[in-house]
Design a protein around this motif. Structure first.
Motif, PDB file in Angstrom:
ATOM      1  N   ASP A  43       0.838  -1.206   0.000  1.00 34.84           N
ATOM      2  CA  ASP A  43       0.000   0.000   0.000  1.00 34.84           C
ATOM      3  C   ASP A  43       0.869   1.251   0.000  1.00 34.84           C
ATOM      4  O   ASP A  43       0.594   2.215  -0.715  1.00 34.84           O
ATOM      5  CB  ASP A  43      -0.888   0.043   1.251  1.00 34.84           C
ATOM      6  N   VAL A  44       1.903   1.230   0.841  1.00 30.59           N
ATOM      7  CA  VAL A  44       2.756   2.415   0.957  1.00 30.59           C
ATOM      8  C   VAL A  44       3.431   2.698  -0.380  1.00 30.59           C
ATOM      9  O   VAL A  44       3.482   3.842  -0.830  1.00 30.59           O
ATOM     10  CB  VAL A  44       3.797   2.236   2.077  1.00 30.59           C
TER      11      VAL A  44
ATOM     12  N   MET B 164       1.248   4.368  -2.815  1.00 33.64           N
ATOM     13  CA  MET B 164       0.999   5.794  -2.607  1.00 33.64           C
ATOM     14  C   MET B 164       1.726   6.628  -3.665  1.00 33.64           C
ATOM     15  O   MET B 164       1.287   7.712  -4.030  1.00 33.64           O
ATOM     16  CB  MET B 164       1.456   6.221  -1.215  1.00 33.64           C
ATOM     17  N   GLY B 165       2.860   6.106  -4.144  1.00 32.85           N
ATOM     18  CA  GLY B 165       3.595   6.805  -5.191  1.00 32.85           C
ATOM     19  C   GLY B 165       2.809   6.920  -6.496  1.00 32.85           C
ATOM     20  O   GLY B 165       3.149   7.717  -7.357  1.00 32.85           O
TER      21      GLY B 165
ATOM     22  N   TYR C 242      -0.650   7.382  -6.506  1.00 35.00           N
ATOM     23  CA  TYR C 242      -1.943   8.031  -6.259  1.00 35.00           C
ATOM     24  C   TYR C 242      -2.172   9.263  -7.122  1.00 35.00           C
ATOM     25  O   TYR C 242      -3.256   9.480  -7.642  1.00 35.00           O
ATOM     26  CB  TYR C 242      -2.058   8.440  -4.784  1.00 35.00           C
ATOM     27  N   ARG C 243      -1.128  10.094  -7.253  1.00 34.40           N
ATOM     28  CA  ARG C 243      -1.314  11.344  -7.986  1.00 34.40           C
ATOM     29  C   ARG C 243      -1.763  11.074  -9.421  1.00 34.40           C
ATOM     30  O   ARG C 243      -2.621  11.729  -9.963  1.00 34.40           O
ATOM     31  CB  ARG C 243      -0.026  12.120  -7.979  1.00 34.40           C
TER      32      ARG C 243
ATOM     33  N   LEU D  40      -3.315   8.483 -10.480  1.00 36.56           N
ATOM     34  CA  LEU D  40      -4.639   7.869 -10.521  1.00 36.56           C
ATOM     35  C   LEU D  40      -5.745   8.899 -10.435  1.00 36.56           C
ATOM     36  O   LEU D  40      -6.828   8.703 -10.957  1.00 36.56           O
ATOM     37  CB  LEU D  40      -4.791   6.904  -9.344  1.00 36.56           C
ATOM     38  N   GLY D  41      -5.488   9.984  -9.735  1.00 32.11           N
ATOM     39  CA  GLY D  41      -6.551  10.942  -9.490  1.00 32.11           C
ATOM     40  C   GLY D  41      -7.543  10.378  -8.494  1.00 32.11           C
ATOM     41  O   GLY D  41      -7.316   9.338  -7.876  1.00 32.11           O
ATOM     42  N   LEU D  42      -8.666  11.078  -8.348  1.00 26.80           N
ATOM     43  CA  LEU D  42      -9.635  10.669  -7.326  1.00 26.80           C
ATOM     44  C   LEU D  42     -10.422   9.437  -7.756  1.00 26.80           C
ATOM     45  O   LEU D  42     -10.736   8.572  -6.958  1.00 26.80           O
ATOM     46  CB  LEU D  42     -10.618  11.805  -7.053  1.00 26.80           C
ATOM     47  N   LEU D  43     -10.764   9.381  -9.032  1.00 27.80           N
ATOM     48  CA  LEU D  43     -11.701   8.352  -9.462  1.00 27.80           C
ATOM     49  C   LEU D  43     -11.007   7.115 -10.019  1.00 27.80           C
ATOM     50  O   LEU D  43     -11.622   6.070 -10.149  1.00 27.80           O
ATOM     51  CB  LEU D  43     -12.647   8.934 -10.520  1.00 27.80           C
ATOM     52  N   GLY D  44      -9.703   7.264 -10.342  1.00 26.79           N
ATOM     53  CA  GLY D  44      -8.996   6.144 -10.950  1.00 26.79           C
ATOM     54  C   GLY D  44      -8.991   4.910 -10.065  1.00 26.79           C
ATOM     55  O   GLY D  44      -9.012   5.011  -8.847  1.00 26.79           O
ATOM     56  N   ARG D  45      -8.991   3.764 -10.712  1.00 27.45           N
ATOM     57  CA  ARG D  45      -8.902   2.523  -9.956  1.00 27.45           C
ATOM     58  C   ARG D  45      -7.479   2.015 -10.027  1.00 27.45           C
ATOM     59  O   ARG D  45      -6.807   2.144 -11.040  1.00 27.45           O
ATOM     60  CB  ARG D  45      -9.837   1.470 -10.549  1.00 27.45           C
TER      61      ARG D  45
ATOM     62  N   ARG E 105       8.675   3.560  -2.840  1.00 24.04           N
ATOM     63  CA  ARG E 105       7.536   4.453  -3.063  1.00 24.04           C
ATOM     64  C   ARG E 105       7.921   5.584  -4.028  1.00 24.04           C
ATOM     65  O   ARG E 105       7.163   5.931  -4.936  1.00 24.04           O
ATOM     66  CB  ARG E 105       7.073   5.028  -1.719  1.00 24.04           C
TER      67      ARG E 105
ATOM     68  N   GLN F 144       6.789   6.445  -8.299  1.00 30.87           N
ATOM     69  CA  GLN F 144       6.380   7.703  -8.925  1.00 30.87           C
ATOM     70  C   GLN F 144       6.996   7.852 -10.311  1.00 30.87           C
ATOM     71  O   GLN F 144       6.575   8.693 -11.082  1.00 30.87           O
ATOM     72  CB  GLN F 144       6.843   8.895  -8.071  1.00 30.87           C
TER      73      GLN F 144
END
Ligand SMILES: Nc1ncnc2c1ncn2[C@@H]1O[C@H](COP(=O)(O)OP(=O)(O)O)[C@@H](O)[C@H]1O
Ligand SMILES: [Mg+2]
Lengths: 275, 404
Positions: A117-118, A121-122, A124-125, A127-132, A173, A177
């Motif tokens: 998961d950690v 996190m790299g 997440y940006r 993916l945006g809010l809705l990305g899976r 992580r 990115q």
């Protein structure tokens, strides 16, 4: 050893330093950066340029403002003055191209999150809010874990691994990115020899891919092996340039002053002669 | 008892049904929205925000009556309470960021001041001719008496929105709660995300004001999350587990209070949630107290077993009866203490791991590692396969078992 040397007020030595105005197309260019937490500057009017495709060290005594410099360059803490350019662009525009590995992160190790998961996190940006998080993202994160040799630990809760392994998770992580510029704050502090070898191996591979690496480093003995360029700071910039010409006893003396033991200095001087 | 069954299956009348459904939905929304404030260690601020709704309720009532309206208009009261709660939140944030006061001091000061002001307003309202039947004290601990369809609708709509926002923002909120500096380097606006978390707390508080009251709402936000933490190591799963725990507490609590006369709904709901928390604390797998206890017993057995095998490897006699019993039961030694073939094989593996450890401790002089050389932790748990191969490489080929 004269105890009266106050590195904080030693100005540029006038030799072996880079140009006063760093080129804008460097991977990371810092102009006149000043940061302070109180009335006393932690970093004062520092100029620095880290060239693309090199591994650079930031070196200075404890409390010299190395972490502050990195965090201000990243916009984590506000700067009082100065400008930061990343690949010739503003920080805001180039944000996605920078990865950061904090100094032995002070996070909650009992947090409900796994090693994988950690690392994710790299991502997440992007993916945006809705990305899976697709299987591909998962595979990408796993591959980054594998590059730091921790693929076996993917499903452990983040607190269930050793200190050196934690440091490697944070490196993974940043790798996830897929950043072009990597800023690391003392990546080798408190890690064992094997972890240090693993980390420097990863950094050298990144350099081969044309990535730029900037790391705060405290072990003077490994500077020559690990780094291409060096920035010596103690609140102000003391010197900057290629390790071969800048990592000199004289510059170290100016940076560390009375705090660097004489024996240590002469050891390094011997290394000087050896090269 | 039959009253309980009736209430459970929503057969105890219109009001009881509304209350049970409303409390269930509110509980779910509170549990889900409380997950990240809990993980971000914002429980106390959440409590202050909830208390800071009181002066807003009073002020809104006074204003509405002054301008000739009905002081009890729900929308007016909600707007007022949200306004002062938000003000209180911004003040706490400002004080802890801009002055030398610490956050807990700011929380204490704001909570006390706002709640005190609220009580003063309520007292003033008591003295007004329109205020006698206002029933504003109900907002302190909640009441079910006057629950209307529109109240339940408000909870359903507001609660769903809070859960939706929590789900959408789960990744930013996870990063901020886990490692806010890193979140900033990714370009997340940490301050805004923190405000959003508190905005969720605020929304759940105002929609739950009437049913649960402002004093206990923080318990509905935090207790389900605390309980949920026992059941998972993933923050996203925690949202749903906390939601279900909150929903079950809300529903069961409402049903329980409906099945006995004069039982206060809000406090009962909180007690049910606390019951689930205690259950989780005791029985959760992995982190629960009982499992920990059993694990300790198992651990003791492993220690004895290991010491026994080390003794075999060193050709020492096994002294403790418990150790001997353990190894005999596994068929590793005969009752007279002589190792079987299986026992000898195990002892050889253990002896090799000991030598691996010797090498490992020499090359990894890491503080995090030395602590793990505890005699018991399998070497495979500490090092990756590659690292162990490296150790073996340094160690040379396996030494054949010593023969006498
Ligand atoms: N969050 C903070 N608040 C106040 N002072 C700080 C903070 N962080 C660092 N400092 C001070 O700023 C100076 C530089 O710190 P830092 O950048 O951490 O140095 P380094 O990383 O070179 O050891 C030190 O004097 C330190 O005490
Ligand atoms: Mg530092």
């Amino acid at each position: 050893m004269s105890p009266t040397i106050k590195p904080a007020i030693v100005s540029d030595l006038g030799h072996a330093v880079g140009p006063a105005r760093a080129p804008r197309d460097a991977a990371l260019a810092i102009h006149g950066l000043t940061v302070s937490y109180s009335e006393k500057p932690a970093v004062f009017s520092v100029d620095a340029a880290f060239s693309t495709g090199e591994i650079s060290a930031i070196v200075g005594p404890n409390g010299a403002g190395k972490s502050t410099l990195l965090k201000a360059a990243l916009g984590v803490i506000p700067r009082l003055s100065g400008e930061v350019y990343v690949f010739g662009d503003t920080l805001r525009n180039a944000r996605a191209r920078i990865g950061y590995v904090p100094q032995s992160a002070s996070v909650d190790w009992d947090f409900p999150t796994t090693v994988l998961d950690v690392v994710q996190m790299g991502l997440y940006r992007k993916l945006g809010l809705l990305g899976r998080l697709s299987g591909q993202g998962r595979a990408q994160a796993l591959e980054c874990l594998d590059r730091v040799g921790l693929a076996d630990f993917a499903n452990r809760q983040i607190g269930q691994i050793s200190g050196g392994q934690r440091q490697r998770v944070f490196l993974a992580r940043a790798l996830a990115q897929d950043a072009d510029l990597l800023l690391l704050d003392e990546p080798f502090a408190g890690v064992d020899a094997a972890t240090e070898r693993a980390i420097i191996g990863v950094l050298k591979l990144l350099r081969k891919d044309g990535k730029t690496v900037v790391a705060v480093h405290h072990d003077l003995a490994t500077i020559r092996d690990y780094f291409d360029r060096i920035l010596l700071v103690n609140v102000r910039r003391i010197a900057e340039g290629p390790v071969a010409t800048t990592f000199t006893t004289e510059n170290l003396q100016a940076t560390f002053g009375g705090r660097l033991a004489t024996t240590h200095l002469s050891e390094l001087a011997i290394m000087d002669d050896g090269h | 008892m039959s009253l309980f069954v009736e209430a459970f299956f929503l057969q105890a009348g219109y009001n009881a049904t509304l209350v049970a459904i409303g409390a269930g939905v509110l509980g779910f929304a509170a549990g889900a929205s409380g997950t990240f404030p809990f993980l971000r260690k914002r429980a106390l601020i959440s409590d202050a925000v909830a208390h800071a709704t009181l002066p807003g309720i009073g002020l809104a009532f006074i204003l509405m009556v002054t301008f000739g309206g009905d002081g009890r208009s729900l929308l007016g009261l909600i707007a007022g309470s949200a306004l002062t709660a938000w003000t209180g939140l911004l003040l706490i944030e400002w004080i802890s960021r801009r002055t030398r006061l610490t956050e807990d001091a700011a929380i204490g000061a704001i909570l006390g001041t706002f709640f005190g002001a609220g009580i003063v307003f309520l007292t003033v309202i008591q003295g007004m001719s329109a205020g006698r039947q206002a029933g504003l004290e109900g907002f302190l601990l909640g009441s079910t008496a006057g629950m209307l369809f529109q109240d339940a609708l408000l909870i359903a709509v507001g609660g769903s929105l809070a859960v939706l926002v929590t789900w959408l923002m789960r990744r930013p909120m996870t990063i901020v709660a886990f490692d806010s500096d890193y979140a900033m380097t990714l370009g997340y606006d940490v301050r805004r995300i923190d405000l959003l978390m508190m905005g969720l707390v605020l929304s759940v508080t105002v929609i739950g004001l009437k049913l649960v009251g402002l004093i206990l709402i923080v318990a509905m936000l935090i207790i389900p999350a605390v309980a949920a933490r026992f059941w998972t190591d993933r923050s996203t799963k925690m949202i749903w587990i906390a939601g279900c725990i909150g929903g079950a507490s809300g529903y069961l609590g409402a049903v329980l209070s409906a099945s006995a006369p004069a039982m206060p709904t809000g406090p009962i709901i909180v007690l049910v949630a606390a019951g689930i928390f205690v259950f989780s604390l005791l029985f959760a797998p992995d982190r629960g107290v009982l499992v920990t206890l059993f694990r300790h017993r198992g651990f003791q057995a492993r220690v004895h077993r290991r010491q026994g095998l080390l003794a075999l490897a060193a050709h020492h006699p096994i002294r403790e009866a418990y150790t001997l019993r353990l190894l005999t039961r596994e068929g590793l030694v005969r009752p007279d203490g002589v190792p079987t073939d299986a026992g000898r094989a195990q002892a050889a593996k253990i002896a090799r791991d000991e030598r691996r450890w010797d090498v490992a401790r020499e090359i990894y002089q890491d503080t995090g590692l030395t602590g793990r050389y505890d005699g018991l932790t399998p070497i495979e748990d500490v090092f990756t396969a590659d690292e162990i191969a490296e150790l073996d490489h340094q160690l040379g080929p396996p030494v054949t078992a010593r023969t006498e």
